[in-house]
Design an enzyme around this catalytic site. Structure first.
Site, PDB file in Angstrom:
ATOM      1  N   ARG A   1      72.242 -46.241  45.843  1.00 37.11           N
ATOM      2  CA  ARG A   1      72.200 -45.362  44.667  1.00 37.11           C
ATOM      3  C   ARG A   1      71.031 -45.669  43.759  1.00 37.11           C
ATOM      4  O   ARG A   1      70.615 -44.844  42.961  1.00 37.11           O
ATOM      5  CB  ARG A   1      73.489 -45.503  43.849  1.00 37.11           C
ATOM      6  CG  ARG A   1      74.743 -45.131  44.609  1.00 37.11           C
ATOM      7  CD  ARG A   1      75.964 -45.545  43.838  1.00 37.11           C
ATOM      8  NE  ARG A   1      75.996 -47.013  43.767  1.00 37.11           N
ATOM      9  CZ  ARG A   1      76.812 -47.706  42.999  1.00 37.11           C
ATOM     10  NH1 ARG A   1      77.670 -47.087  42.215  1.00 37.11           N
ATOM     11  NH2 ARG A   1      76.786 -49.024  43.002  1.00 37.11           N
TER      12      ARG A   1
ATOM     13  N   ASP B   1      66.790 -51.183  17.223  1.00 45.24           N
ATOM     14  CA  ASP B   1      66.194 -51.026  18.541  1.00 45.24           C
ATOM     15  C   ASP B   1      65.111 -49.957  18.427  1.00 45.24           C
ATOM     16  O   ASP B   1      65.339 -48.901  17.830  1.00 45.24           O
ATOM     17  CB  ASP B   1      67.227 -50.571  19.579  1.00 45.24           C
ATOM     18  CG  ASP B   1      68.106 -51.698  20.090  1.00 45.24           C
ATOM     19  OD1 ASP B   1      67.963 -52.835  19.622  1.00 45.24           O
ATOM     20  OD2 ASP B   1      68.944 -51.430  20.965  1.00 45.24           O
TER      21      ASP B   1
ATOM     22  N   ARG C   1      48.487 -52.230  22.386  1.00 46.57           N
ATOM     23  CA  ARG C   1      49.179 -52.225  21.090  1.00 46.57           C
ATOM     24  C   ARG C   1      49.259 -53.675  20.631  1.00 46.57           C
ATOM     25  O   ARG C   1      49.782 -54.521  21.323  1.00 46.57           O
ATOM     26  CB  ARG C   1      50.579 -51.637  21.224  1.00 46.57           C
ATOM     27  CG  ARG C   1      50.589 -50.152  21.553  1.00 46.57           C
ATOM     28  CD  ARG C   1      52.028 -49.651  21.651  1.00 46.57           C
ATOM     29  NE  ARG C   1      52.094 -48.290  22.072  1.00 46.57           N
ATOM     30  CZ  ARG C   1      52.332 -47.244  21.261  1.00 46.57           C
ATOM     31  NH1 ARG C   1      52.511 -47.442  19.979  1.00 46.57           N
ATOM     32  NH2 ARG C   1      52.387 -46.026  21.743  1.00 46.57           N
TER      33      ARG C   1
ATOM     34  N   LYS D   1      62.550 -60.989  17.900  1.00 52.11           N
ATOM     35  CA  LYS D   1      62.759 -59.775  18.691  1.00 52.11           C
ATOM     36  C   LYS D   1      62.912 -60.114  20.158  1.00 52.11           C
ATOM     37  O   LYS D   1      62.457 -61.149  20.632  1.00 52.11           O
ATOM     38  CB  LYS D   1      61.645 -58.761  18.473  1.00 52.11           C
ATOM     39  CG  LYS D   1      60.248 -59.233  18.745  1.00 52.11           C
ATOM     40  CD  LYS D   1      59.256 -58.146  18.320  1.00 52.11           C
ATOM     41  CE  LYS D   1      57.865 -58.674  18.208  1.00 52.11           C
ATOM     42  NZ  LYS D   1      56.949 -57.661  17.702  1.00 52.11           N
TER      43      LYS D   1
ATOM     44  N   HIS E   1      52.468 -60.446  18.561  1.00 53.35           N
ATOM     45  CA  HIS E   1      52.848 -59.806  19.815  1.00 53.35           C
ATOM     46  C   HIS E   1      51.944 -58.619  20.085  1.00 53.35           C
ATOM     47  O   HIS E   1      51.594 -57.866  19.176  1.00 53.35           O
ATOM     48  CB  HIS E   1      54.308 -59.324  19.721  1.00 53.35           C
ATOM     49  CG  HIS E   1      54.736 -58.536  20.903  1.00 53.35           C
ATOM     50  ND1 HIS E   1      54.928 -57.172  20.858  1.00 53.35           N
ATOM     51  CD2 HIS E   1      54.996 -58.915  22.170  1.00 53.35           C
ATOM     52  CE1 HIS E   1      55.306 -56.747  22.055  1.00 53.35           C
ATOM     53  NE2 HIS E   1      55.346 -57.791  22.862  1.00 53.35           N
TER      54      HIS E   1
ATOM     55  N   ASP F   1      44.765 -51.011  14.765  1.00 56.03           N
ATOM     56  CA  ASP F   1      44.420 -52.135  15.624  1.00 56.03           C
ATOM     57  C   ASP F   1      42.914 -52.303  15.767  1.00 56.03           C
ATOM     58  O   ASP F   1      42.425 -53.416  15.941  1.00 56.03           O
ATOM     59  CB  ASP F   1      45.096 -51.997  16.988  1.00 56.03           C
ATOM     60  CG  ASP F   1      46.602 -52.190  16.900  1.00 56.03           C
ATOM     61  OD1 ASP F   1      47.088 -52.725  15.878  1.00 56.03           O
ATOM     62  OD2 ASP F   1      47.305 -51.800  17.845  1.00 56.03           O
TER      63      ASP F   1
END
Length: 184
Positions: free
Chosen positions: A23, A51, A62, A74, A121, A170
């Protein structure tokens, strides 16, 4: 689900064990009891309040993003596609301050990172599209945002692909040296 250590202090890679059959697959992407046990803080998983999800095309970068003040913890995972994920330790006094580490996050093994407060991050999408999901322990406050350029020469992060798109924020991000002066 097993937990693999990182060389950055306090960072862990959570590795689910997907069940695959004709499946497709089923996997647990988060387990509060396992998370709390690893962190050694009963109820720590309940501190996650938001979230979020981003979608990026191949080559998009990013980051590198972080938060001032008490930072944010996180959990980060790639739900679709693959990303080259990078963490930079920006915690003064940490044994791994100024070091970075890269991780492959993808929709094949569903690894996800626990990123403690105080780290920067960022990631680069490696596939046509990549969906990254973030589970965060604080609501977003733009006044606490910090950013360091993805190509800062002092960090010398190697990105696997040429950059295709990067946000204006950025593009104009500060330097690692500039952030260090703000942290001390």
């Amino acid at each position: 689900m097993r937990i693999e250590p990182s060389r950055l202090a306090g960072v862990a890679v959570f590795v689910p064990d997907p069940h695959r059959d004709e499946r497709g697959l089923f996997t647990r992407t988060f387990d509060a009891a396992i998370f709390d046990d690893w962190l050694g803080v009963p109820g720590a998983a309940a501190t996650f309040v938001q979230d979020s999800q981003s979608r990026s095309g191949r080559g998009v970068i990013r980051g590198l993003h972080g938060r001032r003040g008490r930072g944010e913890a996180k959990l980060v995972r790639c739900a679709n596609g693959a990303v080259h994920d990078v963490l930079v330790d920006a915690r003064p006094g940490s044994a791994t301050f100024g070091q970075h580490e890269s991780f492959l996050l993808d929709d094949n093994d569903f690894r996800h990172l626990y990123v403690p407060p105080g780290l920067l991050h960022g990631f680069q999408a490696l596939t046509r599209t990549a969906d990254v999901c973030y589970r965060i322990d604080r609501g977003h406050d733009p006044a606490e945002d910090v950013a360091v350029a993805h190509d800062d020469p002092d960090l010398a992060i190697r990105w696997p692909l040429p950059v295709t798109v990067i946000s204006e924020r950025d593009t104009t991000a500060g330097s690692w040296a500039g952030l260090i002066t703000q942290l001390h």
